[in-house]
Design an enzyme around this catalytic site. Sequence first.
Site, PDB file in Angstrom:
ATOM      1  N   HIS A   1       0.859  -1.194   0.000  1.00 24.13           N
ATOM      2  CA  HIS A   1       0.000   0.000   0.000  1.00 24.13           C
ATOM      3  C   HIS A   1       0.889   1.237   0.000  1.00 24.13           C
ATOM      4  CE1 HIS A   1      -3.216   2.780   1.084  1.00 24.13           C
ATOM      5  NE2 HIS A   1      -4.036   1.824   0.709  1.00 24.13           N
TER       6      HIS A   1
ATOM      7  N   ASP B   1      -7.908  -5.363  -0.158  1.00 23.03           N
ATOM      8  CA  ASP B   1      -8.351  -6.286  -1.212  1.00 23.03           C
ATOM      9  C   ASP B   1      -7.996  -7.738  -0.942  1.00 23.03           C
ATOM     10  OD1 ASP B   1      -7.567  -3.560  -3.188  1.00 23.03           O
ATOM     11  OD2 ASP B   1      -9.571  -4.443  -3.111  1.00 23.03           O
TER      12      ASP B   1
HETATM   13  C1  SDX Z   1      -6.271  -0.124  -3.032  1.00 20.06           C
HETATM   14  O1  SDX Z   1      -4.397   4.326  -2.113  1.00 20.06           O
HETATM   15  C2  SDX Z   1      -5.379   3.759  -1.517  1.00 20.06           C
HETATM   16  O2  SDX Z   1      -5.818   4.159  -0.462  1.00 20.06           O
HETATM   17  C3  SDX Z   1      -5.991   2.571  -2.248  1.00 20.06           C
HETATM   18  C4  SDX Z   1      -7.008   1.741  -1.492  1.00 20.06           C
HETATM   19  C5  SDX Z   1      -8.286   2.503  -1.230  1.00 20.06           C
HETATM   20  O3  SDX Z   1      -9.008   2.146  -0.291  1.00 20.06           O
HETATM   21  O4  SDX Z   1      -8.621   3.393  -2.059  1.00 20.06           O
HETATM   22  O5  SDX Z   1      -6.448   1.318  -0.269  1.00 20.06           O
HETATM   23  C6  SDX Z   1      -7.410   0.508  -2.288  1.00 20.06           C
HETATM   24  O6  SDX Z   1      -6.056   0.182  -4.169  1.00 20.06           O
HETATM   25  C7  SDX Z   1      -5.379  -1.089  -2.294  1.00 20.06           C
HETATM   26  C8  SDX Z   1      -4.168  -1.589  -3.153  1.00 20.06           C
HETATM   27  C9  SDX Z   1      -4.656  -2.697  -4.079  1.00 20.06           C
HETATM   28  N1  SDX Z   1      -3.597  -3.068  -5.036  1.00 20.06           N
HETATM   29  C10 SDX Z   1      -2.920  -4.228  -4.912  1.00 20.06           C
HETATM   30  O7  SDX Z   1      -3.096  -5.064  -4.032  1.00 20.06           O
HETATM   31  C11 SDX Z   1      -1.922  -4.463  -6.049  1.00 20.06           C
HETATM   32  C12 SDX Z   1      -0.607  -5.013  -5.482  1.00 20.06           C
HETATM   33  N2  SDX Z   1       0.077  -3.941  -4.749  1.00 20.06           N
HETATM   34  C13 SDX Z   1       0.972  -3.118  -5.461  1.00 20.06           C
HETATM   35  O8  SDX Z   1       0.939  -3.069  -6.810  1.00 20.06           O
HETATM   36  C14 SDX Z   1       1.456  -1.871  -4.698  1.00 20.06           C
HETATM   37  O9  SDX Z   1       1.751  -2.263  -3.423  1.00 20.06           O
HETATM   38  C15 SDX Z   1       0.527  -0.675  -4.669  1.00 20.06           C
HETATM   39  C16 SDX Z   1       0.052  -0.309  -6.038  1.00 20.06           C
HETATM   40  C17 SDX Z   1      -0.642  -0.934  -3.795  1.00 20.06           C
HETATM   41  C18 SDX Z   1       1.329   0.493  -4.078  1.00 20.06           C
HETATM   42  O10 SDX Z   1       2.281   0.834  -5.007  1.00 20.06           O
HETATM   43  P1  SDX Z   1       3.466   1.857  -4.646  1.00 20.06           P
HETATM   44  O11 SDX Z   1       3.161   2.631  -3.417  1.00 20.06           O
HETATM   45  O12 SDX Z   1       3.778   2.599  -5.906  1.00 20.06           O
HETATM   46  O13 SDX Z   1       4.645   0.916  -4.227  1.00 20.06           O
HETATM   47  P2  SDX Z   1       5.772   0.444  -5.219  1.00 20.06           P
HETATM   48  O14 SDX Z   1       5.148  -0.166  -6.399  1.00 20.06           O
HETATM   49  O15 SDX Z   1       6.730   1.558  -5.409  1.00 20.06           O
HETATM   50  O16 SDX Z   1       6.437  -0.719  -4.341  1.00 20.06           O
HETATM   51  C19 SDX Z   1       7.562  -0.469  -3.507  1.00 20.06           C
HETATM   52  C20 SDX Z   1       8.365  -1.769  -3.564  1.00 20.06           C
HETATM   53  C21 SDX Z   1       8.775  -2.146  -4.992  1.00 20.06           C
HETATM   54  O17 SDX Z   1       9.932  -2.957  -4.900  1.00 20.06           O
HETATM   55  P3  SDX Z   1      11.414  -2.234  -5.091  1.00 20.06           P
HETATM   56  O18 SDX Z   1      11.348  -1.409  -6.351  1.00 20.06           O
HETATM   57  O19 SDX Z   1      11.594  -1.387  -3.820  1.00 20.06           O
HETATM   58  O20 SDX Z   1      12.358  -3.404  -5.162  1.00 20.06           O
HETATM   59  O21 SDX Z   1       7.552  -2.863  -3.096  1.00 20.06           O
HETATM   60  C22 SDX Z   1       7.350  -3.787  -4.139  1.00 20.06           C
HETATM   61  C23 SDX Z   1       7.666  -3.046  -5.432  1.00 20.06           C
HETATM   62  O22 SDX Z   1       8.062  -3.975  -6.433  1.00 20.06           O
HETATM   63  N3  SDX Z   1       5.946  -4.208  -4.079  1.00 20.06           N
HETATM   64  C24 SDX Z   1       5.510  -5.444  -4.311  1.00 20.06           C
HETATM   65  C25 SDX Z   1       4.132  -5.402  -4.080  1.00 20.06           C
HETATM   66  N4  SDX Z   1       3.762  -4.152  -3.738  1.00 20.06           N
HETATM   67  C26 SDX Z   1       4.898  -3.414  -3.744  1.00 20.06           C
HETATM   68  N5  SDX Z   1       6.176  -6.563  -4.668  1.00 20.06           N
HETATM   69  C27 SDX Z   1       5.395  -7.663  -4.820  1.00 20.06           C
HETATM   70  N6  SDX Z   1       4.073  -7.729  -4.604  1.00 20.06           N
HETATM   71  C28 SDX Z   1       3.395  -6.598  -4.248  1.00 20.06           C
HETATM   72  N7  SDX Z   1       2.075  -6.637  -4.050  1.00 20.06           N
END
Ligand code: SDX
Length: 430
Positions: free
Chosen positions: A308, A365
Amino acid sequence: MTETAILMVGDQRIELPVIEGAEGEKAIDMSSLLAKTGMTSYDPALGNTSICKSAITYIDGDKGILRYRGIPVEEFTTQPKPNFVEVAWLLIFGKLPTLQELAEFREQLTTHELLHEDVKDQFQHIPADAPPMAILSATLNHLACVHKEHLVVDNSTMMLESVASLISQVRTIAAFSYRRSMGLPYIYPDPNLRYCANFLHMMFSLPYKQYIITPEIEDALNLLFILHADHEQNCSTSAVRTVGSAGANLFASCAAGVSALWGPLHGGANVEVMQMLERIHQGGISPEQCVRDAKDKSNPFRLFGFGHRIYRNFDPRAKILKEACDKVLCKIDRHDPLLEIAQRLEELALKDDYFIERKLYPNVDFYSGILLHAIGIPTDMFTVCFAIGRLPGWIAQWKEQNEDAGRRIIRPRQVYTGNVQTSYVSIEKR
Ligand code: SDX
């Protein structure tokens, strides 16, 4: 004495005021940066930027806190009968409704629950397998075609009518799109049923057989909608604010929110989680391999339902939903192997350095799909249910921005990286 931040640009010393929120959180007011420095700030995904002041929802990502108008979200869910309509009023109008206000709001929701027959007829011209979120976004704009009276909200009466019309009809739209996809006759709303019960009635009753609504299932749906009701400036809410900042009406702004929520990184994640769990259940992949793939940078797969932008601790909604899954499945005496798989995935991830270092925890989720599945909602309707829950939050945020006398159209700047000046070359010379 106002605290200031000092920015040195070359030998130019720039003072920027520091503002403080109700919970002591601080922000550097950058609104004079361009005028003082000729420079813009660069923050591509706005992860370091507050785009507005808001009094609706407070999140502390480090402590796993979520409050609606100051009330911890947990308090709505420990009530004997969680009440989504009451929470919708709180978010939109800023305080818990009195008995009379709640009764009037319910009356308005009943008055506005029927779809205009032209809107109902449109479903017959949409492919039965059309994506439900595409139908929802399009139909919210279709409502603007048949309810032009709701496009201008100049006073509280008009606002309440528009709010009731949207919140009530979003259920009917969702249910009718599901019935169309199943080749089933539409079941009209029943004015004697409460909000969630009426949605389940429209989804699952048959002309000759009323759907039996159990209190457990009705409470679970109320809980789900409450937990999704608002989440400050998330992607879809920012879309609603951006569209609304241009003076666009409430229907068009919420339709934009639906489109943003559809994304698999946002509200669409609940469908991705379910498909991930089902793939594991069918033996396509093991939970251990799932976690390995999620960590593998050469693999585009992510552990959906994890991570998140704000929560660097448990998403409080995930904790509540996880407990609710156990309770509801037990009450309806149903065993769902997907819950165990989810718990196994969580257990593996939470002790894995990759997830620990990045502070990746289950988000809203991760468990919501299991509860929706227990209620009987089909997977392709999960994100639509997220939208039904989030609608009061979108409306509240749109209204708050609309009522701000200092509001301006949201128009970010950019850092240009394209061609420096060049000339047109006629086709003969290319
Ligand atoms: C919702 O914003 C809100 O409030 C949203 C929400 C709401 O109520 O409105 O809470 C609802 O959208 C919840 C999120 C649902 N999405 C997912 O579950 C999809 C999987 N999660 C990710 O794609 C990610 O965690 C996000 C999109 C939720 C957040 O993305 P960010 O903040 O841009 O984080 P990032 O992609 O920069 O990740 C930081 C690191 C990265 O690795 P490095 O580059 O540091 O090596 O964490 C890793 C990412 O690759 N990472 C994950 C991961 N989530 C982050 N690696 C594997 N699996 C994951 N799920």
